[in-house]
Every structure is written in C-alpha cells, then in structure tokens.
Design an enzyme around this catalytic site. Structure first.
Site, mmCIF file in Angstrom:
data_model
loop_
_atom_site.group_PDB
_atom_site.id
_atom_site.type_symbol
_atom_site.label_atom_id
_atom_site.label_comp_id
_atom_site.label_asym_id
_atom_site.label_seq_id
_atom_site.Cartn_x
_atom_site.Cartn_y
_atom_site.Cartn_z
ATOM 1 N N CYS A 19 0.782 -1.136 -0.188
ATOM 2 C CA CYS A 19 0.034 -0.049 0.136
ATOM 3 C C CYS A 19 1.031 1.360 0.007
ATOM 4 C CB CYS A 19 -0.845 -0.042 1.282
ATOM 5 S SG CYS A 19 -1.840 -1.297 1.505
ATOM 6 N N ARG A 60 3.385 -0.056 -5.152
ATOM 7 C CA ARG A 60 3.216 -0.673 -3.720
ATOM 8 C C ARG A 60 1.788 -1.298 -3.522
ATOM 9 N NH1 ARG A 60 6.917 1.483 0.245
ATOM 10 N NH2 ARG A 60 5.617 0.536 1.633
ATOM 11 N N TRP A 85 -3.180 -2.447 -1.348
ATOM 12 C CA TRP A 85 -2.945 -3.768 -1.705
ATOM 13 C C TRP A 85 -4.090 -4.747 -0.557
ATOM 14 C CZ3 TRP A 85 -0.817 -8.253 0.678
ATOM 15 C CH2 TRP A 85 -0.399 -9.099 -0.278
ATOM 16 N N ASN A 117 -1.360 1.531 6.292
ATOM 17 C CA ASN A 117 -0.451 0.581 5.483
ATOM 18 C C ASN A 117 -0.280 -0.566 6.775
ATOM 19 O OD1 ASN A 117 -0.378 2.005 3.458
ATOM 20 N ND2 ASN A 117 1.619 2.306 3.398
ATOM 21 N N GLY A 118 -0.164 -1.787 6.661
ATOM 22 C CA GLY A 118 0.065 -2.721 7.581
ATOM 23 C C GLY A 118 -1.205 -3.855 7.812
ATOM 24 N N GLU A 155 15.935 -18.041 -10.369
ATOM 25 C CA GLU A 155 15.467 -16.493 -10.640
ATOM 26 C C GLU A 155 14.763 -16.598 -11.957
ATOM 27 O OE1 GLU A 155 15.063 -14.259 -8.929
ATOM 28 O OE2 GLU A 155 15.261 -12.332 -10.539
ATOM 29 N N LYS A 161 11.270 -14.947 -12.353
ATOM 30 C CA LYS A 161 10.752 -13.691 -13.142
ATOM 31 C C LYS A 161 9.569 -14.061 -14.210
ATOM 32 C CE LYS A 161 12.323 -10.888 -11.709
ATOM 33 N NZ LYS A 161 13.020 -10.627 -10.481
ATOM 34 N N GLU A 167 6.051 -14.490 -12.224
ATOM 35 C CA GLU A 167 5.483 -13.275 -11.479
ATOM 36 C C GLU A 167 4.933 -12.156 -12.538
ATOM 37 O OE1 GLU A 167 7.890 -10.519 -9.142
ATOM 38 O OE2 GLU A 167 9.840 -11.376 -10.235
ATOM 39 N N HIS A 179 15.495 -37.291 -10.843
ATOM 40 C CA HIS A 179 14.633 -37.441 -9.502
ATOM 41 C C HIS A 179 13.325 -37.007 -9.698
ATOM 42 C CE1 HIS A 179 18.530 -38.837 -7.882
ATOM 43 N NE2 HIS A 179 19.050 -37.680 -8.390
ATOM 44 N N LYS A 232 5.369 -4.247 -4.461
ATOM 45 C CA LYS A 232 6.822 -3.924 -4.553
ATOM 46 C C LYS A 232 7.718 -4.283 -3.245
ATOM 47 C CE LYS A 232 11.017 -2.880 -6.660
ATOM 48 N NZ LYS A 232 11.376 -3.953 -7.687
#
Ligand code: AGP
Length: 617
Positions: free
Chosen positions: A2, A27, A76, A102-103, A490, A494, A497, A513, A612
């Site tokens: 947020c 955010r 968010w 926020n939180g 990574e 990428k 997401e 395996h 983010k």
C-alpha cells in the site's frame, strides 16, 4: 504494501496527492482514494473506488476536491476484497476524521467488538477502520487529535503506518509508524507524509525517516516528532540523492525494460566506488565501524544469508561465491523460514547478511531482529536509503542502483550480486584465502562485466524473437548447475511473476529425480549452459530433454558450436569465468520473461496480486 501520501501546505492538494499516488502505485494497486479538507465547507470530502489510480484520476476530473490538507492511499488488499467500501481513506462515525493505513492490525477483531458495544458502526470489512474509530473514541473524551492518536496507537497490535487529519483541527496532519515505513518530507510553508520517497521527490529532497513507535504532527511551518509516550524526538533530515528523472519511465514502454537496460551503468558505478588502486574498499565495514572491525570479520566462522524472493536468489549465488572464495560455510535461507527455526544456529561468531532491495520486507526484518538477539553481527545489502533494515543492521552496504519501480527486481538483483562478489573478495583478503594475483585477476574480470552486459543488451532482437515464439507455452522449466542453479530459480521466478506462466527452476542434476516426467513437446525448457566445468553434464541433460521432445532454449557462451548443432534456439552470452556468469546469465532471463509478458499483454510493471515491498508477513 500500500502507498500513503499526505500533504499540508498551500498548493492544490488534489494534484499533489494524485501525483504522489502515481509514484507509489507499485506498492499496491487494487483500489485507491483521497480525502481533502474543504476550506469553504469546513468539512472532509472523500473520493475512493476500486481499481488503479487512473480510475481515481478520472473520478477527480469529474468531481474535483479543492483544498491544501489531505491524505491519499493506493491499496494492496489484506482484509476485505478490493472494492470501493474497503478502499482507504476510512472515516469515523461522524465523518470528522479521515485516515489511511498500511500494514495489518492483528487485534482488530477484539477492538471492533469493544467498539461495537460502544455504538460505533462500521462500513467496511477492513482492519483499518477500527483505527479511526478508536481515535474517535479518545478524541471525544477531550483529548487532542494528537493525543487521541497516541492513545489508539498504543492499543494496536500488528504493523501500521497511518496518516490522518480531522476537520476539527484543520491545521494539522498526523502520522504514526509501527512496523511499516513512513517518511516526512520538509518543504517551505508545506510538509509531506509518504510511505516511500518517490511520492514526494517532485517537491522536496529533505526527508526525515520516522522510527518505530513514533508519531509526527505536521503543520504548514512546523514538524513535531514524539514517541508513543509523548517525549519529543529531535532528528535531522537527510538529503535524498535520487532524481525525479531516475524514478520516471523516460520514454521506455515499461519501467522493467528501463531497469534491465540500466544494469551496466549500475554495476560500473559499484565497481568505481569499491575498487581503487587494485584495492577493495568497504569503508562502512572498516575501522570506522566499531562493531565490524576487519579483525572481527576475518574471524567469523560461518555466514547466514537471509532474504526473500529475488534477493534470496542473489543470496544463494552469494553462498557459492563466498564458499569458493573465502572457504567458509554459508547457509542461505528464505527469511520466512529462518525467522522461525534457524536463528538458534547462530552465535557471536556468525555473520548474518540480510539482502533486500526495499529494506522493508517484514520477514527479513524479523530475521535480522532474531539474529541480533542471538548475538550475531548483521550486515545488510540494501537499495533504499534510510529504510528500516539499514537502521537495524550493524553495517549497511548500499547497492546504489537507483529507484527500482517495476515490481520485478532486475537491476537490484545484479547489483546485489556485484556487491556479494566484491565483499567475498574483500573477505578473502582478510582471511588470506586467495593470493594477491588471483584477487587482481578476479577484479579485472569483474571490470569486464559491464561491457559484456552491454554486448548482450545491444542485440535484443534475438531474445525478443525467441521469447515471442515461446510465449504460448503453458509451462516452463529452468535448469542450471552449480552457481547457475540459483540463476535457474531466478529465471523461473521472473517469468511466473510477470507472465503468470507456471515456471519451475531446478538444479539440472535433479532432473532424473522427478522433473523429467514433465518433459514432452508442450514443455519449454530453458537450459543455462555457459562454458563451465559441468558443461558436458549439462549437455547430457539437454540430450535427455530433446529425446523426450522438450523444446530447449539454451543460454550458452559465444562460439559454442556443440550447442548450435544440438539446439535451434540459442541465446549467446560473452565468454566469462563460470564464477561470474550469473551476472551475464541474468540479463537474457529477465528479457525473456519481459518479452513473453509483453506478448501476452500482461501488466509488466504491476503484476496481479503482487506489491513491490512486502511489509506484512
Ligand atoms: C522480485 O522480482 C520480487 N518482486 C520479489 O521476490 C522480491 O525480490 C522480494 O519480495 C524481496 O523484496 P526485497 O528485496 O525488497 O526484500
């Protein structure tokens, strides 16, 4: 998560807050809203709705808000779906206090029950709404807004950064923080509140970072900071060096592409700053830092690296680097696991390295706190100046990669890697695990990285074509070995997401395996196979995939003829010692993900469900 912006001054508040929200949309972006004090009506007016900040902008064009005191928020969602009712700001019963948050308030149910009994009525399903009602409760018991906020803040459990004002005290804007970042921007006859620096960069570069359990009262010409006990706190502002241009797209279609292309410059800057006359410099760890004297560093017995997501992958590469260059055992672990089980393995001979772009990731902060309680020294590798992580670590190594706006980390990943290479060489000098000549050779190789990255970036066409050809695949597998095993993780992160294509990263040796069962003509397999001691092993893996009709995309070293004969889709990278290859391999992986996401018309910079900085657990 947020974004918060608050303003008190003489300018057009709506314009300024909207501008701030646009800079913070990374955010959180599922709903947004704004509250402004209307001078003429002497009342608060509110606009909020679901969707991106753009929707709010359109609404405000039709129904503008005129005033110079206000707060705004981009959300968010954590509690309650992202609809208009749950969007912030929230108001108290009488509509005299507006608040954004926020939180997460962990005890919101208990507080809500208590307030319901006292005839408060709630409009939303959010945890946030209880805060404004709690403040209201104290406000009408003769406390000032400042005191009512302080009393409420002391009762809240969880994490919060809040901004609020009341039409009964329209000369004040109030903020408080506990576990979520909040900054104060200082201007001339105006002051600002924000959850992150980019929101106010257009207006001021003088910033005060609020610490845990602090409350701030902003007036046009005055800023007062106190702790939750009401004791005054004096703190000098810092000057932010980021420019507004750095935080803008500058004609690129997406921040992600801009940030990928910035990597050679970022790494060049780090090398210039750290290597002087063939020596490696980390002044922040030297004799100027009493806790991390070189002597002490040379005596550490083991290293723990804690981080999340991409920063964790950088940490995994760091494990390979530090173990091979410094002959020291290194454990890299995701912070969300470390904080609950590994901290008991550390003691005063352990060095903990926390890696985070934002410096606000809740799990990483919790891990650092755990580690410090066990007596370990903590060095953080961080990009955001003054963030919570940097304030809680014993020493900070900044990546200085500039603002990274796209949710997907790119330039900060390779900047974290470069710092880890240099730090490992620095430690190798202290621990005398490498000869002077070897160190000089390695430094020369590192200096070759930016030009080699430029070489990759000068031919985007091939990567774009390969990405487009494979954008319809339903799933991807990424394989690598040794130091490029984390590169495979990574690459997969990428892709998933930003394109939402299921993608998995694996150590190629693990193929037999289990994952080999996935291979058929519908599976795209990205094989990372630069020149290395395990090249032939990787080649065998590719044979196995091909014989099961998997579609291989190879990332190989230039002039590799064998791979050309075997695979039709090859992305070449310049030759480099295997140890440093992750710094080159990262680029085609990022670009592949980028072009596939663009082809699939995904929102590259703001992928769904993500934010983010992850400031909640
Ligand atoms: C990276 O592309 C992701 N957006 C994410 O995994 C990120 O790296 C992670 O959330 C950690 O963030 P931090 O570096 O700010 O701590």
């Amino acid at each position: 998560m947020c974004g918060i912006v608050g303003y008190i001054g003489e300018r057009d508040g709506q314009k300024l807050l909207l501008n701030g929200l646009k800079c913070l949309e990374y955010r959180g972006y599922d709903s947004s809203g704004m509250a402004i004090y209307l001078e003429k009506k002497k009342a608060i007016s509110l606009r909020k709705l679901s969707g991106k900040v753009k929707n709010l902008e359109v609404l405000l064009e039709k129904k503008p808000l005129f005033g110079s005191l206000g707060i705004a928020h981009t959300r968010w969602a954590t509690h309650g779906p992202p609809n208009q009712l749950n969007a912030h700001p929230h108001l108290d019963c009488k509509g005299e206090i507006a608040l954004v948050h926020n939180g997460i308030i962990e005890n919101y149910r208990e507080i809500k029950q208590m307030l319901l009994k006292e005839t408060h009525t709630f409009r939303s399903q959010t945890d946030t709404e209880v805060i404004v009602h709690l403040i209201e409760k104290f406000y009408y018991k003769d406390a000032s807004l400042e005191e009512a906020t302080r009393r409420a803040a002391k009762l809240l459990k969880g994490s919060f950064a809040i901004a609020l004002f009341s039409d009964r005290e329209p000369d004040k804007l109030i903020g408080a923080r506990c576990g979520s970042p909040l900054i104060v921007g200082l201007g001339d006859k105006e002051n600002f509140l924000a959850s992150d620096v980019p929101a106010i960069l257009d207006y001021t570069k003088k910033v005060i970072f609020l610490e845990e359990n602090e409350l701030v009262v902003l007036e046009k010409e005055r800023v007062k900071i106190t702790n939750f006990e009401g004791e005054i706190i004096k703190r000098e502002p810092v000057n932010i060096s980021w420019t507004k241009e750095e935080a803008q797209k500058q004609g690129f279609p997406h921040f992600m592409l801009k940030e990928i292309l910035e990597q050679p410059q970022v790494l060049e800057k780090i090398l210039e700053q750290r290597i002087k006359d063939s020596g490696i410099f980390f002044e922040e760890l030297g004799s100027s830092s009493p806790v991390l004297l070189s002597k002490k560093l040379s005596q550490i017995k083991n290293i723990f690296i804690v981080a999340c997501g991409t920063a964790y992958h950088a940490g995994l590469v760091g494990k390979y680097i530090l173990e091979s260059l410094c002959r020291i055992p290194v454990l890299a672990e995701v912070s969300s696991e470390f904080r609950y089980h590994s901290s008991f393995l550390i003691d005063k001979d352990t060095l903990v390295i926390a890696i985070s772009q934002s410096g606000e990731t809740a799990d990483t902060l919790a891990s650092v706190r755990q580690a410090k309680m066990q007596g370990a020294e903590v060095i953080s590798i961080c990009n955001v100046l003054g963030s919570t992580l940097t304030r809680e670590s014993d020493a900070v190594i900044y990546t200085h990669a500039g603002p990274e706006i796209s949710v997907a980390s790119t330039k900060t990943y390779t900047a974290q890697l470069m710092i880890l290479y240099l730090f490992a060489l620095y430690l190798a000098v202290l621990k005398e695990t490498l000869s002077k000549d070897r160190i000089n050779d390695y430094l020369e190789m590192l200096k070759q990285i930016p030009p080699k990255q430029r070489q990759i970036l000068s031919n985007l066409k091939i990567i774009r074509e390969i990405a487009r050809k494979h954008s319809h695949f339903g799933s991807f597998l990424y394989l690598g070995r040794n130091i490029n095993y984390p590169s495979a993780l990574e690459g997969a992160l990428k892709l998933k997401e930003i394109s939402y294509i299921p993608a998995e990263g694996y150590a190629a040796g693990e193929m037999k395996h289990g994952p080999i069962a996935l291979i058929d003509e519908y599976r795209a397999v990205v094989c990372i196979i630069p020149e290395s001691k395990l090249y032939d092993k990787m080649l065998s893996n590719i044979q196995e995939i091909k014989s099961r009709s998997g579609k291989v995309i190879a990332i190989a070293s230039e002039e590799d003829r064998k791979i050309k004969e075997l695979v039709s889709q090859v992305i070449y990278i310049p030759k480099i010692e295997e140890l440093f290859s992750p710094l080159l391999v990262a680029l085609p992986l990022q670009l592949m993900a980028y072009y596939i996401a663009v082809k699939r018309k995904c929102n590259v910079d703001q992928p769904r469900n993500l934010a983010k900085s992850v400031t909640v657990e």
